[in-house]
Design an enzyme around this catalytic site. Structure first.
Site, mmCIF file in Angstrom:
data_model
loop_
_atom_site.group_PDB
_atom_site.id
_atom_site.type_symbol
_atom_site.label_atom_id
_atom_site.label_comp_id
_atom_site.label_asym_id
_atom_site.label_seq_id
_atom_site.Cartn_x
_atom_site.Cartn_y
_atom_site.Cartn_z
ATOM 1 N N PRO A 4 0.821 -1.202 0.000
ATOM 2 C CA PRO A 4 0.000 0.000 0.000
ATOM 3 C C PRO A 4 0.861 1.260 0.000
ATOM 4 O O PRO A 4 1.484 1.592 1.004
ATOM 5 C CB PRO A 4 -0.819 -0.112 1.284
ATOM 6 C CG PRO A 4 -0.640 -1.510 1.761
ATOM 7 C CD PRO A 4 0.684 -1.944 1.235
ATOM 8 N N GLU A 5 0.920 1.923 -1.132
ATOM 9 C CA GLU A 5 1.573 3.215 -1.238
ATOM 10 C C GLU A 5 0.470 4.246 -1.378
ATOM 11 O O GLU A 5 -0.702 3.934 -1.165
ATOM 12 C CB GLU A 5 2.539 3.223 -2.436
ATOM 13 C CG GLU A 5 3.582 2.107 -2.352
ATOM 14 C CD GLU A 5 4.561 2.085 -3.519
ATOM 15 O OE1 GLU A 5 4.834 3.156 -4.092
ATOM 16 O OE2 GLU A 5 5.048 1.001 -3.870
ATOM 17 N N LYS A 71 1.262 7.793 3.067
ATOM 18 C CA LYS A 71 0.695 6.447 3.155
ATOM 19 C C LYS A 71 -0.157 6.262 4.403
ATOM 20 O O LYS A 71 -0.594 5.150 4.703
ATOM 21 C CB LYS A 71 1.820 5.405 3.180
ATOM 22 C CG LYS A 71 2.775 5.487 2.006
ATOM 23 C CD LYS A 71 3.961 4.554 2.220
ATOM 24 C CE LYS A 71 5.005 4.754 1.130
ATOM 25 N NZ LYS A 71 6.215 3.956 1.382
ATOM 26 N N ARG A 280 16.454 -2.382 -1.661
ATOM 27 C CA ARG A 280 15.152 -2.479 -2.314
ATOM 28 C C ARG A 280 15.365 -2.933 -3.744
ATOM 29 O O ARG A 280 16.209 -2.372 -4.457
ATOM 30 C CB ARG A 280 14.438 -1.116 -2.326
ATOM 31 C CG ARG A 280 14.083 -0.603 -0.957
ATOM 32 C CD ARG A 280 12.971 -1.434 -0.327
ATOM 33 N NE ARG A 280 12.844 -1.150 1.088
ATOM 34 C CZ ARG A 280 13.314 -1.965 2.043
ATOM 35 N NH1 ARG A 280 13.909 -3.086 1.724
ATOM 36 N NH2 ARG A 280 13.161 -1.656 3.294
#
Length: 292
Positions: A4-5, A71, A280
């Site tokens: 969820p961004e 967010k 990442r």
DNA sequence: AATTTCTCCTGCAAGC
DNA sequence: TGCTTGCAGGAGAAAT
């Protein structure tokens, strides 16, 4: 993954709004206390104390607004003369959804908090991986203080504001975009998508970007996020991300680079590269995004 | 002081 | 088939 961004959180906000606006929260049931925090970050002063003292969880309050910054999602309620706030961070696998009166839980596992509304509907916070959490804040000021630590919201970031923030650091641009204190709302998916659209390589040094590149980047961030919101966010194969009506988004079909490492670039057919940047997974096109 | 790496957690997929 | 291993990642903590 389903992370969820900003677009996913905004999609949750938009779909949750009609369920909660003007409703009174009758009761809250905490099934797992360590996802509920009174103040402070996870790991510090975190878990709900055993007697639940001082934790309102909006019980008895009427929902006044549902706001988002980056967010994070905030449910603001009024009880008597005071305002109380619930802040949600969905982490990686968090879900916030509503069930019609009498409906059974579709995913009974990892349900941590359930609220009962005066409409008879229930609001559910579920988070298998528990990177997310719920913060029960005493007043509006506590929310403002918390959000003052975040950078400007990415959905409306201006080139001038981005420029001033990027000029202050020599970290790689990919890492900087993920830093919520610099810019609030961008995570791994939309960082890679925005860099691709603005033709900036992820390893470029933030302060070394030309004003023209920063302008392109700001435009790309707003454009990618707005289109993703329009599509209801990105839902990946694991099905974790759903909105408040438990519907998936469609923006994953528009991903140009995210999770497409090794595949041909849609613009130039070059093989998309994958590397770990700041731990990442990062994907980019070496031809469309050359080092400046 | 700034920046990078580690850590938390679970579910799924790949490999033997 | 059933096990182990690795990977996904937001963000604070710890390390450099």
């Amino acid at each position: 993954m389903a992370v969820p961004e900003l677009p996913e959180v905004e999609s949750v906000r938009l779909s949750l709004l009609p369920h909660v606006r003007g409703r009174v929260i009758r009761a809250a049931e905490v099934r797992r206390r360590d996802v509920v925090m009174i103040s402070g970050p996870r790991g510090g002063e975190r878990a709900l104390p055993s007697r639940h003292q001082g934790v309102h969880l909006l019980q008895g309050a009427r929902i006044e607004s549902l706001e988002r910054r980056g967010k994070q999602l905030a449910l603001v309620g009024v009880k008597g003369k005071s305002r109380r706030v619930l802040v949600f961070h969905l982490g990686m696998t968090g879900q916030l959804f509503c069930l019609a009166p009498g409906a059974h839980l579709p995913e009974p596992t990892h349900v941590h908090v359930v609220w009962r509304l005066d409409s008879g509907a229930r609001m559910v916070f579920r988070d298998p991986r528990r990177f997310g959490g719920v913060w029960s804040l005493a007043n509006r000021e506590a929310l403002d203080k918390r959000w003052s630590e975040l950078g400007p919201d990415a959905l409306t970031i201006s080139a001038a504001e981005l420029e001033s923030r990027l000029s202050k650091t020599r970290r790689m641009i990919k890492s900087v975009l993920l830093d919520q204190q610099v810019l609030a709302g961008v995570g791994n998916i939309y960082a890679d998508e925005s860099l691709f659209l603005s033709r900036i390589p992820p390893r470029a040094i933030a302060s070394g970007l030309s004003p023209q590149m920063v302008r392109r980047l700001a435009d790309a961030i707003r454009s990618v996020l707005a289109q993703a919101v329009e599509s209801g966010g990105s839902s990946l194969s694991d099905g974790t991300y759903v909105n408040a009506d438990r519907e998936p988004g469609a923006y994953q079909r528009s991903h140009a680079v995210y999770s497409r490492g090794g595949m041909p670039c849609g613009a130039c057919q070059s093989v998309l590269l994958t590397a770990l940047i700041s731990n990442r997974t990062t994907v980019w096109c070496p031809r469309c995004q050359p080092m400046p």
